[in-house]
Design an enzyme around this catalytic site. Structure first.
Site, PDB file in Angstrom:
ATOM      1  N   GLY A 256     -20.310 -85.834  41.132  1.00 53.72           N
ATOM      2  CA  GLY A 256     -20.356 -86.348  39.953  1.00 53.72           C
ATOM      3  C   GLY A 256     -21.606 -87.030  39.751  1.00 53.72           C
ATOM      4  N   CYS A 257     -21.920 -87.667  40.386  1.00 50.46           N
ATOM      5  CA  CYS A 257     -23.281 -88.646  40.434  1.00 50.46           C
ATOM      6  C   CYS A 257     -24.408 -87.631  40.536  1.00 50.46           C
ATOM      7  CB  CYS A 257     -23.121 -89.879  41.459  1.00 50.46           C
ATOM      8  SG  CYS A 257     -21.944 -90.815  41.196  1.00 50.46           S
ATOM      9  N   THR A 258     -24.524 -86.718  41.379  1.00 45.59           N
ATOM     10  CA  THR A 258     -25.482 -85.736  41.506  1.00 45.59           C
ATOM     11  C   THR A 258     -25.559 -85.039  40.336  1.00 45.59           C
ATOM     12  OG1 THR A 258     -25.287 -85.795  43.809  1.00 45.59           O
ATOM     13  CG2 THR A 258     -26.512 -84.059  42.821  1.00 45.59           C
TER      14      THR A 258
END
Length: 152
Positions: A43-45
Site C-alpha cells: 500500500g505504501c509503495t
C-alpha cells in the site's frame, strides 16, 4: 486529528540524506504532507508511486510533496531510489510529528489492537494553514485525488 482551517504544526525531521528539513522552509508554497506506515509495503509503495506519477503536475500547481513515516533515513533512501521518488521522505522514529498531526492511532489487524500510523494526508497552503485533510487514504489513486484539489 488536525482539522481544515488549523495552523499546521511546524517540525524539523531528517530526510533520506540525513539532512534536517523544516516545514517552515516551504512557506510560500503549498505542501502535500502525507503520513504512511512503512517503506516497501504494497500500500505504501502504491501511494508513493501515485504521488511520483503526478509530481510534475503537483509542482506546476505550486506545491511540494513530503512523506513521513517511522522508518530510518537509510530505509527511506533505499525506498526512494528503488521507486525513483522525486520528493522528500522524512524519518520520525519517535512519532512525535506523526502524533502532532493525529496520525498515530489505535489500529486493529488480524484481531490484535496496537498503535500505529494511520495513512493520512494534509494539504497545507502557502501560509501554513491546513486546507484539506484525508483520513484513512486509499493509496492507488491518491496522487490524482490530491492533484485535483491543488488545481481548484
Amino acid at each position: 486529528m488536525i482539522k481544515e482551517g488549523d495552523l499546521a504544526p511546524n517540525f524539523t525531521l531528517k530526510n533520506e540524506q540525513d539532512q534536517a528539513i523544516t516545514l517552515g522552509d516551504f512557506k510560500g508554497k503549498k505542501v502535500v504532507l502525507y503520513f504512511y506506515p512503512k517503506d516497501n509495503t504494497p500500500g505504501c509503495t502504491k501511494e508513493a508511486c501515485s504521488f511520483r506519477d503526478v509530481y510534475d503536475d503537483i509542482l506546476d500547481a505550486g506545491a511540494v510533496v513530503i512523506g513521513v513515516s517511522k522508518d530510518s533515513s537509510s530505509l527511506h533512501k533505499k525506498f526512494k531510489e528503488k521507486h525513483n521518488l522525486p520528493f522528500y521522505l522524512l524519518s520520525d522514529p519517535d512519532h512525535n510529528v506523526i502524533e502532532s498531526y493525529g496520525s498515530w492511532q489505535e489500529k486493529k489487524m488480524f484481531g490484535k489492537t496496537s498503535m500505529g500510523i494511520v495513512r493520512s494526508t494534509f494539504i497545507i497552503d502557502e501560509n501554513g494553514i491546513i486546507i484539506k485533510t484525508y483520513e484513512k487514504v486509499k493509496p492507488d489513486q491518491h496522487g490524482e485525488e490530491v492533484l485535483k484539489i491543488l488545481r481548484e
